[in-house]
Design a protein around this motif. Structure first.
Motif, PDB file in Angstrom:
ATOM      1  N   ILE A  70       0.818  -1.210   0.000  1.00 29.99           N
ATOM      2  CA  ILE A  70       0.000   0.000   0.000  1.00 29.99           C
ATOM      3  C   ILE A  70       0.855   1.265   0.000  1.00 29.99           C
ATOM      4  CG2 ILE A  70      -0.222  -0.129   2.513  1.00 29.99           C
ATOM      5  CD1 ILE A  70      -2.923   1.218   2.272  1.00 29.99           C
ATOM      6  N   LEU A  71       2.063   1.206   0.575  1.00 27.03           N
ATOM      7  CA  LEU A  71       2.930   2.382   0.658  1.00 27.03           C
ATOM      8  C   LEU A  71       3.856   2.521  -0.541  1.00 27.03           C
ATOM      9  CD1 LEU A  71       3.881   2.193   4.447  1.00 27.03           C
ATOM     10  CD2 LEU A  71       2.186   3.673   3.378  1.00 27.03           C
ATOM     11  N   GLY A  72       4.023   1.467  -1.330  1.00 25.81           N
ATOM     12  CA  GLY A  72       4.827   1.566  -2.547  1.00 25.81           C
ATOM     13  C   GLY A  72       6.311   1.745  -2.271  1.00 25.81           C
ATOM     14  N   TRP A  73       6.919   2.671  -3.028  1.00 23.08           N
ATOM     15  CA  TRP A  73       8.358   2.898  -2.914  1.00 23.08           C
ATOM     16  C   TRP A  73       8.717   3.535  -1.577  1.00 23.08           C
ATOM     17  CZ3 TRP A  73      10.514   0.271  -6.533  1.00 23.08           C
ATOM     18  CH2 TRP A  73       9.956   0.204  -7.810  1.00 23.08           C
ATOM     19  N   LYS A  74       9.836   3.089  -1.016  1.00 21.53           N
ATOM     20  CA  LYS A  74      10.356   3.738   0.177  1.00 21.53           C
ATOM     21  C   LYS A  74      11.041   5.047  -0.216  1.00 21.53           C
ATOM     22  CE  LYS A  74      11.182  -0.458   2.900  1.00 21.53           C
ATOM     23  NZ  LYS A  74      12.207  -1.310   3.561  1.00 21.53           N
ATOM     24  N   SER A  75      10.753   6.096   0.533  1.00 21.69           N
ATOM     25  CA  SER A  75      11.413   7.378   0.293  1.00 21.69           C
ATOM     26  C   SER A  75      12.839   7.341   0.829  1.00 21.69           C
ATOM     27  CB  SER A  75      10.634   8.507   0.967  1.00 21.69           C
ATOM     28  OG  SER A  75       9.319   8.600   0.452  1.00 21.69           O
ATOM     29  N   PHE A  76      13.638   8.282   0.358  1.00 20.70           N
ATOM     30  CA  PHE A  76      15.038   8.417   0.784  1.00 20.70           C
ATOM     31  C   PHE A  76      15.852   7.167   0.431  1.00 20.70           C
ATOM     32  CE2 PHE A  76      12.435  11.166   3.371  1.00 20.70           C
ATOM     33  CZ  PHE A  76      13.097  12.384   3.248  1.00 20.70           C
ATOM     34  N   THR A  77      15.556   6.615  -0.751  1.00 18.25           N
ATOM     35  CA  THR A  77      16.298   5.486  -1.298  1.00 18.25           C
ATOM     36  C   THR A  77      16.640   5.821  -2.751  1.00 18.25           C
ATOM     37  OG1 THR A  77      14.371   4.322  -2.195  1.00 18.25           O
ATOM     38  CG2 THR A  77      14.911   3.918   0.132  1.00 18.25           C
ATOM     39  N   PRO A  78      17.435   4.982  -3.423  1.00 20.69           N
ATOM     40  CA  PRO A  78      17.690   5.216  -4.847  1.00 20.69           C
ATOM     41  C   PRO A  78      16.432   5.287  -5.713  1.00 20.69           C
ATOM     42  CG  PRO A  78      19.285   3.660  -3.973  1.00 20.69           C
ATOM     43  CD  PRO A  78      18.293   3.919  -2.870  1.00 20.69           C
ATOM     44  N   ALA A  79      15.332   4.684  -5.253  1.00 19.88           N
ATOM     45  CA  ALA A  79      14.082   4.782  -6.018  1.00 19.88           C
ATOM     46  C   ALA A  79      13.622   6.231  -6.131  1.00 19.88           C
ATOM     47  CB  ALA A  79      12.995   3.931  -5.366  1.00 19.88           C
ATOM     48  N   ASP A  80      13.861   7.017  -5.088  1.00 22.08           N
ATOM     49  CA  ASP A  80      13.504   8.436  -5.119  1.00 22.08           C
ATOM     50  C   ASP A  80      14.210   9.156  -6.265  1.00 22.08           C
ATOM     51  OD1 ASP A  80      11.557   9.044  -3.319  1.00 22.08           O
ATOM     52  OD2 ASP A  80      12.867   9.909  -1.812  1.00 22.08           O
TER      53      ASP A  80
END
Length: 574
Positions: free
Chosen positions: A482-492
């Protein structure tokens, strides 16, 4: 072409639906738009990202239509019913519930909070360990400092450092949700610099200091373990910055809980959208995007209907968009990295969630905290199926908003991160074992609540358990995340490049854009802002002036406006 205010007249377009039919080679099946008419935009998915895109596109002079597979708007921002209880699923706090900031402006433009009261709490969360010791994370930095020093005077140095930074964050008003950087005017860039530069060192330092390394400074074991759970679960990769930012927002009453909850938010934005002339088709599952000469020209539904438009926006699951609707034919290095490499990394993607909603005949103890994270013993972890992080969040949800429970009754929501794969495997291969596992969760929650709130067990009327596979089936979100991508990671960084450099498009495919949490980042405000961003890019292509204004709605909210709520499953745990 820019229309007058669309609320003054009926602007609903007449759309052409076609069944698939043989076509001569090279023949175009899309009807070209006559000169001087409003451009047509199809949006796939009525989550917050899709509804936001529709609202802003309607305000800017386009004629839009949303196709949604479910019977409700909101995607993961939803609720369901069981025995007259409403189980609200998504929002724990909402950035932008206050006034005088750009996040609040987005919600005003979308009508999300029209006529609603806001529940604000003096603390973010309470964390209790196995021995009954507790720490409460008050939003007021002075009160928080005094409380923490009372728990552990020996930790005065890190306590004072954290609270000092929290005071500094209460003086920052930075919510970058109005305009994507490539389209910002010199005046907007200057305003951002004036906010950022005086606090640059603070923002940089708190952004590079991981919470786990900060916790190593504490001598008290409770504080060392509790700080990562300020946001209910341990977000693991987070630095200090998001904790300080959100606590400061809550201190300014800008991170409250809106009346009506998650589905109430989605219903309000849906109402705003339809009043602007938009149309939502429910139970309308898109099977593929129609492409001609490397340009998206419409969509084909699962029932074979074809609908054509000048532009298509996908606001649904990322892998479904790239691999399913487009058949993997159009991609980019950034998109490949997101949905091939990064979706397999648990450090970048939030796990699934198990939710146990409990309907209670009676009022809850007024002294009980509205939200508590319990750190579990090894014995409890062994009894709770698939639990991660050795913790269980217990929230008194009927205190968040009226209408979640019948008069004189209450709702408790218990959640924990859990492994999606194990739930999926059971549901696929052994349905009986799957239901037995859900029953285990229900039995544990009953016993756990009785242990911490003596007498509540006899008053429990219903326990409803939703696993990560339930979330996936009900909302379409991959892996029940439900939260999807974690913030403050390379995904950002990849998502930022997708927004700022690719402009939420795919190289080689014209007439197509992407919105929603998988392309704009997690959190509801980022999904809503993503709809604003993609519409601003869209207006450039379609020759429209981007327009937005406050909805101005003032009709008081009432729980009846949630509409008919479905039940997740016909089979129940005992």
């Amino acid at each position: 072409m820019v229309r007058d205010n669309p609320t003054t007249r009926d602007t609903r377009p007449v759309w052409e639906d076609r069944r698939p039919r043989p076509a001569a080679a090279g023949r175009r099946t899309r009807t070209d738009r006559p000169p001087g008419t409003a451009p047509r935009v199809i949006i796939i998915g009525a989550g917050i990202g899709g509804l936001s895109t529709g609202c802003y596109a309607q305000m800017s002079g386009a004629e839009t239509r949303i196709f949604e597979r479910h019977v409700l708007p909101g995607g993961c921002c939803t609720a369901w019913a069981r025995q007259d209880y409403v189980f609200d699923y998504c929002i724990e706090w909402l950035t932008g519930t206050g006034r005088g900031n750009d996040a609040a402006r987005v919600w005003r433009e979308l009508g999300a909070l029209d006529g609603k009261s806001i529940a604000n709490f003096e603390m973010f969360n309470t964390v209790t360990d196995e021995n009954g010791r507790s720490v409460t994370f008050y939003n007021d930095p002075d009160r928080l400092e005094a409380h923490l020093l009372e728990i552990s005077p020996a930790d005065a140095r890190p306590i004072r450092a954290f609270c000092r930074d929290l005071r500094r964050f209460t003086r920052i008003n930075l919510y970058p949700f109005l305009t994507p950087p490539p389209l910002q005017s010199p005046r907007e860039r200057l305003a951002t610099l004036r906010t950022v530069l005086p606090s640059f060192v603070l923002l940089w330092r708190t952004a590079v200091t991981r919470m786990e390394s900060f916790c190593d400074r504490f001598e008290d074991p409770l504080l060392r373990r509790a700080f990562p759970f300020i946001f209910f679960q341990d977000h693991e990769v987070f630095p200090l910055l998001p904790y300080l930012f959100n606590m400061a927002s809550a201190y300014h009453l800008n991170a409250g809980f809106p009346q009506g909850g998650s589905l109430g938010l989605a219903r309000s934005v849906e109402e705003r959208y339809t009043k602007l002339g938009g149309r939502v088709d429910y139970r309308a599952r898109v099977a593929r995007v129609l492409v001609e000469d490397d340009r998206a020209v419409g969509v084909e539904l699962r029932n074979g209907e074809r609908h054509f438009a000048d532009h298509v926006v996908s606001a649904c699951d990322g892998v479904t968009t790239i691999q399913g609707l487009l058949g993997g034919r159009y991609t980019s290095p950034r998109v490949e990295k997101l949905f091939t490499e990064m979706t397999a990394r648990p450090d970048l993607l939030y796990p699934g969630m198990v939710s146990a909603f409990v309907g209670v005949d009676g009022e809850l103890d007024p002294a009980a905290r509205h939200s508590t994270t319990y750190l579990l013993s090894d014995k409890d972890c062994a009894a709770l199926p698939g639990v991660m992080q050795k913790s269980l969040v217990v929230q008194m949800r009927s205190r968040y908003s009226d209408g979640f429970a019948p008069p004189g009754k209450s709702v408790v929501h218990c959640t924990y991160f859990s492994d999606y794969a194990s739930w999926k495997r059971l549901r696929t291969t052994d349905r009986k074992a799957y239901w037995a596992r859900k029953q285990q969760v229900a039995d544990f929650v009953r016993g756990f609540l009785e242990r911490h709130h003596p007498g509540i067990g006899r008053a429990i009327e219903v326990v409803d358990v939703a696993s990560p596979t339930t979330t996936e089936r009900y909302t379409g979100v991959r892996g029940g995340s439900i939260l999807g991508w974690k913030s403050f990671t390379p995904a950002d960084d990849v998502i930022t490049g997708l927004i700022n450099k690719d402009r939420m498009r795919l190289p080689g495919l014209a007439g197509f854009s992407m919105a929603g949490q998988w392309f704009a980042g997690g959190s509801l405000i980022r999904a809503a802002a993503g709809g604003r961003f993609v519409t601003q890019y869209l207006c450039e292509e379609l020759g429209l002036d981007f327009r937005a204004w406050d909805s101005g709605g003032a009709v008081p909210w009432h729980p009846d406006r949630l509409g008919h709520l479905p039940q997740l499953e016909t089979r129940r745990v005992r």
